[in-house]
Design an enzyme around this catalytic site. Structure first.
Site, PDB file in Angstrom:
ATOM      1  NE  ARG A   1     -11.317  11.489  -0.038  1.00  0.00           N
ATOM      2  CZ  ARG A   1     -10.778  12.225  -1.206  1.00  0.00           C
ATOM      3  NH1 ARG A   1      -9.463  12.223  -1.068  1.00  0.00           N
ATOM      4  NH2 ARG A   1     -11.182  12.914  -1.952  1.00  0.00           N
TER       5      ARG A   1
ATOM      6  CB  CYS B   1      -9.941  19.443  -0.232  1.00  0.00           C
ATOM      7  SG  CYS B   1      -9.459  18.564  -1.680  1.00  0.00           S
TER       8      CYS B   1
ATOM      9  CD  GLU C   1      -6.910  20.778  -7.231  1.00  0.00           C
ATOM     10  OE1 GLU C   1      -8.275  20.921  -7.379  1.00  0.00           O
ATOM     11  OE2 GLU C   1      -6.575  20.406  -6.186  1.00  0.00           O
ATOM     12  CG  PHE C   2      -8.329  26.784  -7.104  1.00  0.00           C
ATOM     13  CD1 PHE C   2      -7.700  26.912  -6.097  1.00  0.00           C
ATOM     14  CD2 PHE C   2      -7.405  27.095  -8.313  1.00  0.00           C
ATOM     15  CE1 PHE C   2      -6.314  27.712  -5.801  1.00  0.00           C
ATOM     16  CE2 PHE C   2      -6.171  27.771  -8.191  1.00  0.00           C
ATOM     17  CZ  PHE C   2      -5.767  28.096  -7.239  1.00  0.00           C
ATOM     18  CG  LEU C   3     -10.733  19.755  -8.992  1.00  0.00           C
ATOM     19  CD1 LEU C   3     -11.443  18.560  -8.580  1.00  0.00           C
ATOM     20  CD2 LEU C   3     -10.268  19.087 -10.376  1.00  0.00           C
ATOM     21  NE  ARG C   4     -16.898  24.475  -7.449  1.00  0.00           N
ATOM     22  CZ  ARG C   4     -18.016  24.937  -7.964  1.00  0.00           C
ATOM     23  NH1 ARG C   4     -18.886  25.491  -7.072  1.00  0.00           N
ATOM     24  NH2 ARG C   4     -18.228  25.081  -9.219  1.00  0.00           N
TER      25      ARG C   4
ATOM     26  CG  PHE D   1     -17.962  28.336   0.741  1.00  0.00           C
ATOM     27  CD1 PHE D   1     -18.270  28.149  -0.433  1.00  0.00           C
ATOM     28  CD2 PHE D   1     -17.171  27.355   1.463  1.00  0.00           C
ATOM     29  CE1 PHE D   1     -17.849  26.990  -1.146  1.00  0.00           C
ATOM     30  CE2 PHE D   1     -16.879  26.205   0.912  1.00  0.00           C
ATOM     31  CZ  PHE D   1     -17.285  26.037  -0.760  1.00  0.00           C
TER      32      PHE D   1
HETATM   33  C1  UDX Z   1     -13.077  22.440  -1.743  1.00  0.00           C
HETATM   34  C2  UDX Z   1     -12.911  23.362  -2.363  1.00  0.00           C
HETATM   35  O1  UDX Z   1     -14.107  23.956  -2.512  1.00  0.00           O
HETATM   36  C3  UDX Z   1     -11.776  23.256  -3.775  1.00  0.00           C
HETATM   37  O2  UDX Z   1     -11.595  24.749  -4.195  1.00  0.00           O
HETATM   38  C4  UDX Z   1     -10.748  22.602  -3.389  1.00  0.00           C
HETATM   39  O3  UDX Z   1      -9.849  22.524  -4.718  1.00  0.00           O
HETATM   40  C5  UDX Z   1     -10.917  21.169  -2.463  1.00  0.00           C
HETATM   41  O4  UDX Z   1     -11.740  21.415  -1.460  1.00  0.00           O
HETATM   42  P1  UDX Z   1     -14.788  20.098  -2.069  1.00  0.00           P
HETATM   43  O5  UDX Z   1     -13.979  19.566  -0.889  1.00  0.00           O
HETATM   44  O6  UDX Z   1     -15.027  19.420  -3.127  1.00  0.00           O
HETATM   45  O7  UDX Z   1     -13.907  21.757  -2.701  1.00  0.00           O
HETATM   46  O8  UDX Z   1     -16.052  20.806  -1.209  1.00  0.00           O
HETATM   47  P2  UDX Z   1     -16.758  22.133  -1.058  1.00  0.00           P
HETATM   48  O9  UDX Z   1     -17.815  22.233  -2.016  1.00  0.00           O
HETATM   49  O10 UDX Z   1     -15.998  23.092  -1.070  1.00  0.00           O
HETATM   50  O11 UDX Z   1     -17.336  21.783   0.470  1.00  0.00           O
HETATM   51  C6  UDX Z   1     -16.470  21.500   1.395  1.00  0.00           C
HETATM   52  C7  UDX Z   1     -17.435  21.199   2.705  1.00  0.00           C
HETATM   53  O12 UDX Z   1     -17.907  22.333   3.346  1.00  0.00           O
HETATM   54  C8  UDX Z   1     -18.438  20.235   2.367  1.00  0.00           C
HETATM   55  O13 UDX Z   1     -18.761  19.331   3.572  1.00  0.00           O
HETATM   56  C9  UDX Z   1     -19.654  21.074   2.577  1.00  0.00           C
HETATM   57  O14 UDX Z   1     -20.912  20.606   2.912  1.00  0.00           O
HETATM   58  C10 UDX Z   1     -19.335  22.103   3.490  1.00  0.00           C
HETATM   59  N1  UDX Z   1     -19.839  23.545   3.373  1.00  0.00           N
HETATM   60  C11 UDX Z   1     -19.510  24.432   2.146  1.00  0.00           C
HETATM   61  C12 UDX Z   1     -20.528  24.331   4.205  1.00  0.00           C
HETATM   62  O15 UDX Z   1     -20.632  23.552   5.574  1.00  0.00           O
HETATM   63  N2  UDX Z   1     -21.085  25.266   4.101  1.00  0.00           N
HETATM   64  C13 UDX Z   1     -20.971  26.168   3.031  1.00  0.00           C
HETATM   65  O16 UDX Z   1     -21.529  27.326   3.114  1.00  0.00           O
HETATM   66  C14 UDX Z   1     -20.185  25.680   2.099  1.00  0.00           C
END
Ligand code: UDX
Length: 434
Positions: A324, A256, A144-147, A245
């Site tokens: 976390r 994650c 899965e790839f859910l955020r 990103f």
């Molecule tokens: C991530 C993946 O996106 C998802 O596909 C996977 O299944 C689980 O891990 P998530 O942990 O919910 O999801 O968060 P995400 O929205 O990816 O952000 C991760 C971290 O990166 C956050 O701390 C966010 O603040 C940071 N981030 C994100 C940045 O610092 N800069 C960005 O441009 C994007």
């Protein structure tokens, strides 16, 4: 179809509710009776937009139930989804597969002989094959790839589905499970086990690398006199790079990305393919936290001892109550250890933060958090924080000085309101402050 979902954390609870939404009869299984009781009553023990409504809808319709009994799950399910956590091991950074193995062992003891067991947990490459052999079960891998914050949307309308299968039967069953999602035109990639497992780890490694790339550029901008926000904007217009990103700031956290890149690096070492760049991705990410602490010291004077520091944000990202590996709380705890009087405010994550960091101060309202502060750190970009009126905030604090750890505040507007603002990825503060 009759499905079970083993593990009812972010992934499992969302998957269970979404499978019911797709029309299946679903039994969620968890070893924690409190979680099962809460979910059975339609209560979701974490913040995830849209999920409480979906769980309430389907527990009421009778299509979704929860239990602690693997015997019940074995008797009920044609297909079992394993959604348990794979935390980081403290000794090596490798993934701890204890929960995954426990789930497979319990299913091997109770499931029907022709049941399909589908792994969704993020695991090191090679795990699916080992589990199939060890537990003599028909296995498929369906990452899965859910955020967090978009979990329901990402499950019902994913960018793609990945089926790791070794038999036509397994593929047919998974196609039936996801029939409405496939009918909506979602791309499907079928793969062998190792490739399916790697899609998940590679995707997270790529996302982490993209964030650390722009954060490395932030370090260069700080040294060379550039502005990383403008740099990222210009880079993002290139279709091959894209704007997503590419937000520089205090870096990634959460349940994650940090643990998954460490587990991936560890597994790659075992395979004799050292992915040394992932260690650097991790190091760049952690250095951003150090940089915020440095800027806090710079803005406060020689040190932060005794300074009243307000930390805006505790969740690892906005839209979540998950703390976390939260960069915001890591910085808050560091400053407290250096003798600052730290007060944290977050719209959703206060309870979780208080449990994990009981020695930090907490303010229930944004106003209370700002009142009397010598320094403000903006570390999780909640819309509420972006909407702060700098003039009103200036009237509340003792000294109008702020570090923008997410690079989203309008620096000129804050400077015009009397603040001294230092954004990560820029070489110097703007505005006078006092
Ligand atoms: C991530 C993946 O996106 C998802 O596909 C996977 O299944 C689980 O891990 P998530 O942990 O919910 O999801 O968060 P995400 O929205 O990816 O952000 C991760 C971290 O990166 C956050 O701390 C966010 O603040 C940071 N981030 C994100 C940045 O610092 N800069 C960005 O441009 C994007």
């Amino acid at each position: 179809m009759r499905l079970t979902v083993i593990g009812t954390g972010y992934l499992g609870a969302t998957h269970a509710a979404c499978m019911a939404e797709l029309g299946h009869d679903v039994l969620g299984v968890d070893v924690d009776p409190e979680k099962v009781a809460a979910l059975s009553a339609g209560r979701v023990p974490f913040h995830e937009p849209g999920l409480p409504e979906l769980i309430a809808k389907h527990t009421a319709s009778g299509r979704l139930r929860f239990t602690t009994s693997f015997a019940e799950a074995g008797a009920f399910g044609e297909v079992h989804f394993v959604c348990v956590g794979t935390p980081q091991r403290a000794d090596s950074g490798a993934a701890d597969l204890g929960h995954v193995d426990a789930a497979f062992a319990a299913l091997a003891a109770h499931a029907a002989p022709d049941a399909l067991v589908v792994g969704k947990s993020t695991v090191p490459v090679g795990t699916a094959e080992r589990l199939a052999r060890t537990y003599a079960t028909e296995v498929a891998w369906n990452p899965e790839f859910l955020r967090e914050g978009f979990a329901v949307e990402d499950t019902l309308r994913p960018d793609r589905l990945v089926f790791g299968v070794e038999s036509a039967r397994a593929e047919t069953i998974l196609r039936a499970v996801y029939a409405p999602v496939l009918a909506a035109g979602t791309p499907l990639v079928t793969a062998d086990f190792p490739t399916a497992e790697l899609v998940k780890t590679a995707a997270n490694a790529f996302l982490a690398t993209k964030i650390s790339f722009i954060n490395a550029m932030a370090e260069v901008c700080e040294a060379a006199g550039g502005d990383v926000r403008t740099l990222a904007e210009a880079l993002g217009h290139d279709d091959r790079i894209g704007p997503k990103f590419l937000r520089a700031g205090i870096g990634f956290g959460g349940g994650c990305l940090p643990k998954d890149i460490r587990a991936f690096a560890h597994r790659a070492d075992e395979l004799g393919v050292p992915l040394t760049f992932l260690r650097e991705v991790d190091a760049i990410n952690m250095r951003r936290r150090d940089r915020v602490v440095e800027l806090a010291r710079e803005l406060c004077g020689p040190d932060v001892l005794g300074a009243r520091v307000t930390v805006l944000g505790a969740a690892f990202k906005p839209g979540s109550d998950d703390i976390r590996d939260s960069p915001a709380l890591a910085v808050a705890a560091r400053l407290r250890l250096e003798g600052a009087d730290v007060t944290v405010h977050d719209p959703e994550a206060m309870d979780n933060a208080r449990k994990a960091f009981p020695l930090l101060g907490y303010a229930l309202s944004l106003e209370d958090a700002l009142r009397g502060a010598d320094l403000v750190l903006h570390l999780t970009e909640w819309p509420q924080f972006r909407a702060i009126d700098p003039e009103r905030a200036a009237a509340l604090v003792a000294r109008p000085r702020i570090v923008d750890g997410r690079g989203v505040l309008d620096a000129d507007r804050w400077a015009a309101a009397g603040w001294r603002l230092w954004a990560l990825g820029t070489p110097a503060p703007v505005g006078e402050g006092h």
